[in-house]
Design a protein around this motif. Sequence first.
Motif, PDB file in Angstrom:
ATOM      1  N   ILE A  79       0.881  -1.096  -0.099  1.00 30.92           N
ATOM      2  CA  ILE A  79      -0.117  -0.052  -0.221  1.00 30.92           C
ATOM      3  C   ILE A  79       0.921   1.412   0.129  1.00 30.92           C
ATOM      4  CG2 ILE A  79      -1.609   1.343   1.384  1.00 30.92           C
ATOM      5  CD1 ILE A  79      -2.906  -1.202   2.065  1.00 30.92           C
ATOM      6  N   PHE A  80       1.891   1.249   0.944  1.00 30.65           N
ATOM      7  CA  PHE A  80       3.047   2.660   1.093  1.00 30.65           C
ATOM      8  C   PHE A  80       3.525   2.785  -0.435  1.00 30.65           C
ATOM      9  CE2 PHE A  80       6.965   4.107   1.823  1.00 30.65           C
ATOM     10  CZ  PHE A  80       6.428   5.428   2.379  1.00 30.65           C
ATOM     11  N   LEU A  81       4.229   1.661  -0.811  1.00 27.61           N
ATOM     12  CA  LEU A  81       5.059   1.778  -2.289  1.00 27.61           C
ATOM     13  C   LEU A  81       4.173   2.159  -3.259  1.00 27.61           C
ATOM     14  CD1 LEU A  81       7.248  -1.397  -2.018  1.00 27.61           C
ATOM     15  CD2 LEU A  81       7.979   0.906  -1.565  1.00 27.61           C
ATOM     16  N   ILE A  82       2.910   1.736  -3.343  1.00 32.64           N
ATOM     17  CA  ILE A  82       2.026   2.161  -4.445  1.00 32.64           C
ATOM     18  C   ILE A  82       1.544   3.848  -4.268  1.00 32.64           C
ATOM     19  CG2 ILE A  82      -0.321   1.973  -5.544  1.00 32.64           C
ATOM     20  CD1 ILE A  82       0.128  -1.115  -5.167  1.00 32.64           C
ATOM     21  N   ALA A  83       1.246   3.974  -3.087  1.00 30.51           N
ATOM     22  CA  ALA A  83       0.854   5.345  -2.967  1.00 30.51           C
ATOM     23  C   ALA A  83       1.918   6.606  -3.127  1.00 30.51           C
ATOM     24  CB  ALA A  83       0.372   5.621  -1.442  1.00 30.51           C
ATOM     25  N   LEU A  84       3.180   6.194  -2.560  1.00 29.05           N
ATOM     26  CA  LEU A  84       4.510   6.690  -2.837  1.00 29.05           C
ATOM     27  C   LEU A  84       5.028   6.835  -4.346  1.00 29.05           C
ATOM     28  CD1 LEU A  84       6.896   8.344  -1.465  1.00 29.05           C
ATOM     29  CD2 LEU A  84       8.098   6.061  -1.379  1.00 29.05           C
TER      30      LEU A  84
END
Length: 201
Positions: A101-106
């Motif tokens: 989730i974090f990598l995609i949002a970033l």
Amino acid sequence: MSFGVAFSIVSTLGTTPISSISYSLTLITDINIAITTFVFNAALILVQFLILRSQFKRKRLLQLINCVLFGYFTDLALYLVSFVPFDGSILMCVIFLVLSIFLIALGIFIYMPANIAPLPGEGCVEAIAIVTDWRFSTIKIGFDATMVTISLIMCGLWYTSIFGAVNIGTIISAFLVGFTLRQIANLYNHITGENINVVNR
């Protein structure tokens, strides 16, 4: 973002919403995910054209390059993530999901403001934002939820299990990627005093 997709698949909690249809196609047809990712994302460029019509700029066709690169790097990321220790425990599943989730949002936060060529999924969200003036992160949540629903239907009709590509992690991602993107943008604004415009007209 490719690593985000890879971590979601390895987590066994379901792939990311934007890749759920591509992964469903891979499960149904046994075709490499790099190819199904390209085909699905190319179709999303056509959807953008239908949404934007006269506002569709030729520069958006550069997304075809992104289709090829994203497919290739998703395949590569899956290979590399396979070397990361994963014991299948609930804790490790959750850690991989959070990383995804974090990598995609970033990734969205970094490449969208560059205004060169978004990935077709975000390009669709951007196109809807342009014609409706709705908030990007809000549309992203609705778009991801739609992808999840379509994936469920595909796997239900043509795969051995309705939850082939979609699971609880996919649904969580559908709501949290847009939310996480908003928090990253707010944090950036708090630190720098500047607003990043994710939607490029």
